[in-house]
Design a protein around this motif. Structure first.
Motif, short mmCIF file in Angstrom:
data_model
loop_
_atom_site.label_atom_id
_atom_site.label_comp_id
_atom_site.label_asym_id
_atom_site.label_seq_id
_atom_site.Cartn_x
_atom_site.Cartn_y
_atom_site.Cartn_z
N ALA A 152 34.14 48.36 52.94
CA ALA A 152 34.54 49.48 52.19
C ALA A 152 33.71 49.62 50.93
CB ALA A 152 36.10 49.16 51.74
N LEU A 153 32.82 48.51 50.53
CA LEU A 153 31.82 48.77 49.35
C LEU A 153 31.04 49.79 49.59
CD1 LEU A 153 30.81 44.98 48.93
CD2 LEU A 153 32.66 46.37 47.31
N PRO A 154 30.88 50.87 48.49
CA PRO A 154 29.94 51.87 48.54
C PRO A 154 28.52 51.30 48.59
CG PRO A 154 30.71 51.53 46.13
CD PRO A 154 31.62 50.67 47.16
N ALA A 155 27.76 52.19 48.87
CA ALA A 155 26.28 51.85 49.34
C ALA A 155 25.56 51.49 48.07
CB ALA A 155 25.27 53.19 49.65
N ASP A 156 26.09 51.84 46.84
CA ASP A 156 25.57 51.53 45.63
C ASP A 156 26.08 50.40 44.70
OD1 ASP A 156 27.62 53.09 44.78
OD2 ASP A 156 26.56 54.28 43.50
N ALA A 157 27.04 49.68 45.44
CA ALA A 157 27.88 48.58 44.86
C ALA A 157 27.14 47.75 44.09
CB ALA A 157 28.95 48.13 45.83
N ASN A 158 27.30 47.31 42.78
CA ASN A 158 26.63 46.24 42.34
C ASN A 158 27.65 45.16 42.34
OD1 ASN A 158 28.51 46.57 40.22
ND2 ASN A 158 27.22 47.78 39.11
N HIS A 159 27.27 43.93 41.35
CA HIS A 159 28.09 42.64 41.38
C HIS A 159 29.64 42.89 40.89
CE1 HIS A 159 26.10 43.12 37.61
NE2 HIS A 159 27.02 42.34 36.91
N ARG A 160 29.55 43.76 39.60
CA ARG A 160 30.78 44.05 39.40
C ARG A 160 31.73 44.95 40.35
NH1 ARG A 160 27.25 45.15 35.06
NH2 ARG A 160 27.22 47.38 35.55
N THR A 161 30.97 45.71 40.86
CA THR A 161 31.99 46.66 42.07
C THR A 161 32.53 45.58 43.14
OG1 THR A 161 30.53 48.49 41.51
CG2 THR A 161 31.97 48.52 43.61
N ALA A 162 31.38 44.78 43.53
CA ALA A 162 31.97 43.66 44.70
C ALA A 162 33.05 42.84 44.14
CB ALA A 162 30.64 43.13 45.12
N GLU A 163 32.91 42.46 43.19
CA GLU A 163 33.70 41.44 42.61
C GLU A 163 35.20 41.80 42.42
OE1 GLU A 163 34.84 38.48 38.66
OE2 GLU A 163 33.11 39.61 38.61
N ARG A 164 35.17 43.05 41.94
CA ARG A 164 36.36 43.83 41.79
C ARG A 164 37.03 44.00 43.15
NH1 ARG A 164 40.40 43.15 39.43
NH2 ARG A 164 39.12 43.12 37.75
N ALA A 165 36.27 44.36 43.88
CA ALA A 165 36.90 44.74 45.44
C ALA A 165 37.24 43.55 45.95
CB ALA A 165 35.87 45.33 46.50
N PHE A 166 36.79 42.26 45.87
CA PHE A 166 37.32 41.13 46.57
C PHE A 166 38.48 40.66 45.91
CE2 PHE A 166 33.47 41.18 48.80
CZ PHE A 166 33.75 40.65 49.91
N ILE A 167 38.75 40.62 44.50
CA ILE A 167 39.82 40.48 43.57
C ILE A 167 41.09 41.28 43.89
CG2 ILE A 167 40.45 40.42 41.49
CD1 ILE A 167 38.01 39.30 40.32
N ASP A 168 40.63 42.63 44.03
CA ASP A 168 41.58 43.37 44.71
C ASP A 168 42.36 43.24 45.97
OD1 ASP A 168 41.56 44.97 42.36
OD2 ASP A 168 40.37 46.44 42.79
N ALA A 169 41.52 42.62 46.80
CA ALA A 169 41.84 42.25 48.14
C ALA A 169 42.63 40.86 48.36
CB ALA A 169 40.61 42.22 49.10
N GLY A 170 42.66 40.36 47.09
CA GLY A 170 43.37 38.96 47.08
C GLY A 170 42.75 37.76 46.81
N TRP A 171 41.35 37.90 46.78
CA TRP A 171 40.42 36.57 46.83
C TRP A 171 40.52 36.30 45.18
CZ3 TRP A 171 36.21 35.53 50.08
CH2 TRP A 171 36.32 36.19 51.55
N THR A 172 40.48 34.92 45.13
CA THR A 172 40.66 34.32 43.72
C THR A 172 39.23 33.63 43.21
OG1 THR A 172 41.36 32.42 44.66
CG2 THR A 172 43.16 34.04 44.00
N ARG A 173 38.99 33.31 41.89
CA ARG A 173 37.68 32.87 41.40
C ARG A 173 37.98 31.32 41.66
NH1 ARG A 173 34.52 34.84 37.64
NH2 ARG A 173 34.97 36.93 36.72
N ALA A 174 36.70 30.90 42.34
CA ALA A 174 36.66 29.51 42.66
C ALA A 174 35.53 28.69 41.87
CB ALA A 174 36.40 29.41 44.08
N GLY A 175 34.81 29.19 41.05
CA GLY A 175 33.78 28.78 40.19
C GLY A 175 32.62 29.70 39.94
N ALA A 176 31.60 29.12 39.02
CA ALA A 176 30.49 29.76 38.63
C ALA A 176 29.36 28.84 38.56
CB ALA A 176 30.70 30.74 37.51
N GLY A 177 28.04 29.43 38.67
CA GLY A 177 27.17 28.47 38.25
C GLY A 177 26.19 29.20 37.47
#
Length: 221
Positions: free
Chosen positions: A7-32
């Protein structure tokens, strides 16, 4: 997982992708330094999302080429994101004892017969990355890159990386060199990496780098 990615649009960037997965119920697990990680609602998978990662395609290629060895994470999907970002969907992994991690890296460094086929693949793809990518770094032997799959096996991940200190030093001191070597569509979000390990990176410094790069782009025409 598949539906969210599709469902991600062709021009999706990192912010778009993060929002899509969070909206789908994924949760933050860490950052580097380079990426954040989100965990699937059922805990079985992780998505690594980076605003800027030139080595992402080479890492994904290695995961796929070495999948039969079972010594690398299982990669479910890989996608480049707009502006130079990178998204990798893979199995959920857990940390291991540092001694086990150092021992695994030692096997790779000495090309032990138990990992010889994997080492050949690593060396082949890394050699091409060094030829093709400006500021490609050496292999990353950080012990945190060795983890354990749900089936108990040890795997190694994130062996390829951009030489961040050199790349960002050039971006700050000589942005004309940066813009000549990395096309704008592949570095649009280079000031948005998390730097969770090496940071913090203050907003004023980020903005100063963005202005310098924009001026270099304008000079380049």
């Amino acid at each position: 997982m598949d539906a969210t990615l599709a469902a991600l649009p062709a021009d999706a960037n990192h912010r778009t992708a993060e929002r899509a997965f969070i909206d789908a119920g994924w949760t933050r697990a860490g950052a580097g330094d380079w990426a954040i990680a989100l965990r699937a609602p059922d805990g079985s998978a992780a998505v690594r999302i980076s605003p800027f990662d030139p080595t992402g395609p080479y890492t994904a290629e290695l995961y796929r080429a070495a999948a039969h060895t079972r010594l690398m994470p299982e990669l479910f999907a890989h996608r480049r994101l707009s502006g130079g970002g990178d998204l990798q969907l893979m199995e959920w992994l857990t940390p291991v004892d540092p001694a086990d991690a150092h021992a695994f890296h030692g096997l790779i460094a000495t090309r032990d017969e138990t990992v010889a086929e994997l080492v050949d693949l690593i060396d082949s793809i890394h050699a091409r990355a060094l030829r093709e990518l400006p500021w490609c770094g050496p292999l990353d032997t950080n012990p945190s890159n060795v983890m354990r799959g749900a089936d108990g096996r040890l795997v190694v991940m994130d062996l390829f990386y951009a030489d961040g200190p050199a790349l960002y030093a050039t971006a700050g001191s000589d942005p004309d060199v940066l813009v000549a070597r990395i096309p704008e569509p592949e570095r649009r979000h280079l000031t948005e990496i998390p730097l969770a390990g090496s940071g913090p990176w203050d907003d004023a410094s980020r903005e100063e780098m963005r202005r310098g790069i924009a001026a270099a782009d304008a000079r380049r025409g």
